[in-house]
Design a protein around this motif. Structure first.
Motif, PDB file in Angstrom:
ATOM      1  N   HIS A  52      -5.965  -1.319   5.541  1.00 35.32           N
ATOM      2  CA  HIS A  52      -6.131  -0.459   6.973  1.00 35.32           C
ATOM      3  C   HIS A  52      -6.908  -1.596   7.850  1.00 35.32           C
ATOM      4  O   HIS A  52      -7.737  -2.229   7.671  1.00 35.32           O
ATOM      5  CB  HIS A  52      -6.771   0.731   6.832  1.00 35.32           C
TER       6      HIS A  52
ATOM      7  N   HIS B  67       0.804  -1.170  -0.084  1.00 40.18           N
ATOM      8  CA  HIS B  67      -0.068   0.057  -0.094  1.00 40.18           C
ATOM      9  C   HIS B  67       1.118   1.210   0.157  1.00 40.18           C
ATOM     10  O   HIS B  67       1.447   1.923   1.167  1.00 40.18           O
ATOM     11  CB  HIS B  67      -0.836  -0.200   1.393  1.00 40.18           C
TER      12      HIS B  67
ATOM     13  N   HIS C   8       1.357   5.062  -1.965  1.00 37.30           N
ATOM     14  CA  HIS C   8       0.441   6.097  -2.888  1.00 37.30           C
ATOM     15  C   HIS C   8       1.598   6.666  -3.741  1.00 37.30           C
ATOM     16  O   HIS C   8       2.776   7.248  -3.250  1.00 37.30           O
ATOM     17  CB  HIS C   8      -0.152   7.280  -2.060  1.00 37.30           C
TER      18      HIS C   8
HETATM   19 ZN   LIG Z   1      -3.867   4.544   1.385  1.00 40.90          ZN
END
Ligand SMILES: [Zn+2]
Length: 279
Positions: free
Chosen positions: A190, A7, A9
């Motif tokens: 998450h 994960h 960005h």
């Molecule tokens: Zn994220």
């Protein structure tokens, strides 16, 4: 590579304006105003011998923000293939265009998964309107990484920036989706606070559902979830940082200090993601 960060960005493509939510996120995560560029990101991951899965988020219909194009994600990966792997992002509310863009991003650009954000994109994962998109992902054999639980974006602004948390509640949305698409790998991104128990229940129940631990400094991840991550769910939980909001360096340092079974560590840091990604 000793670890895979599922994960991360991608730094904003030079020349397009930042996302509207970005200044608020920088404040919340206490970040500098000068974001990392790709070179800095790559340097960070090489230094810790970790592969990063990078992606954009296309929420244009809801937010009006331009996404970083999937072509840009693919070009960035192609320039640093030793340390980067890319997922596509499409906006489910673009309908058939989203389905076609996903197919193009996987078959022509070589991206390896799909990133979605039900809160920013304002859609319920189990809404039948989006079945064609998930059916396409299942057909392509790619995993879907979807934000679950609380979202930092919009916090402490009027109406939470208009973002509705219910879109990312695990049950029924994620659970129903997983039931209807047993061949689709779903990664709940998450710890899904305030619905940790729902998240654990789905992941125990459905072989096609996984959890990434991104977005939370490990010492703050709810104890109940970490106990499962070291136990019954040790093959279903993945390391993710949520770079740049959480540093993968900090994440791994804190993870080392957590009290979990040693045999679960390489599974969470590397093996479970390698299995999903076919590495
Ligand atoms: Zn994220």
């Amino acid at each position: 590579m000793k670890a895979i960060d599922i994960h991360a960005h991608i730094p904003r493509m030079p020349g397009i304006p930042e996302y509207g939510i970005e200044p608020g996120l920088r404040r919340m995560f206490r970040m500098n105003d000068e974001p990392d560029d790709v070179a800095k990101m790559v340097e960070t991951y090489r230094a810790i011998d970790t592969m990063a899965v990078i992606f954009s988020v296309d929420a244009e219909t809801e937010t009006g923000d331009l996404p970083d194009p999937n072509d840009y994600v693919a070009e960035t990966v192609a320039a640093h293939p030793d340390v980067l792997l890319g997922f596509a992002s499409v906006d489910p509310r673009k309908g058939q265009a989203a389905v076609e863009e996903l197919e193009r991003a996987v078959t022509e650009l070589g991206l390896k998964g799909l990133k979605l954000h039900p809160i920013h994109q304002a859609f319920f994962p189990d809404d039948p309107e989006f079945t064609p998109l998930f059916a396409k992902a299942e057909e392509l054999g790619i995993p879907v990484l979807m934000h679950s639980g609380y979202a930092a974006a919009g916090a402490n602004t009027p109406g939470g920036g208009g973002f509705e948390l219910a879109y990312s509640r695990p049950i029924p949305g994620f659970d129903s989706l997983a039931a209807r698409h047993p061949g689709l790998t779903i990664i709940m991104a998450h710890p899904a606070w305030p619905w940790i128990q729902e998240q654990i229940a789905i992941t125990l129940h459905k072989p096609n559902v996984f959890i990434d631990l991104s977005g939370w400094a490990p010492k703050y991840i709810p104890k109940e979830l970490m106990a499962e991550a070291g136990g019954r769910l040790r093959k279903k939980v993945l390391f993710g940082s949520d770079y740049p909001y959480i540093s993968p360096v900090t994440w791994m340092e804190q993870f080392d200090e957590l009290d979990i079974r040693d045999e679960a560590r390489p599974l969470i840091l590397h093996d479970n993601a390698a299995g999903i990604l076919g590495l």
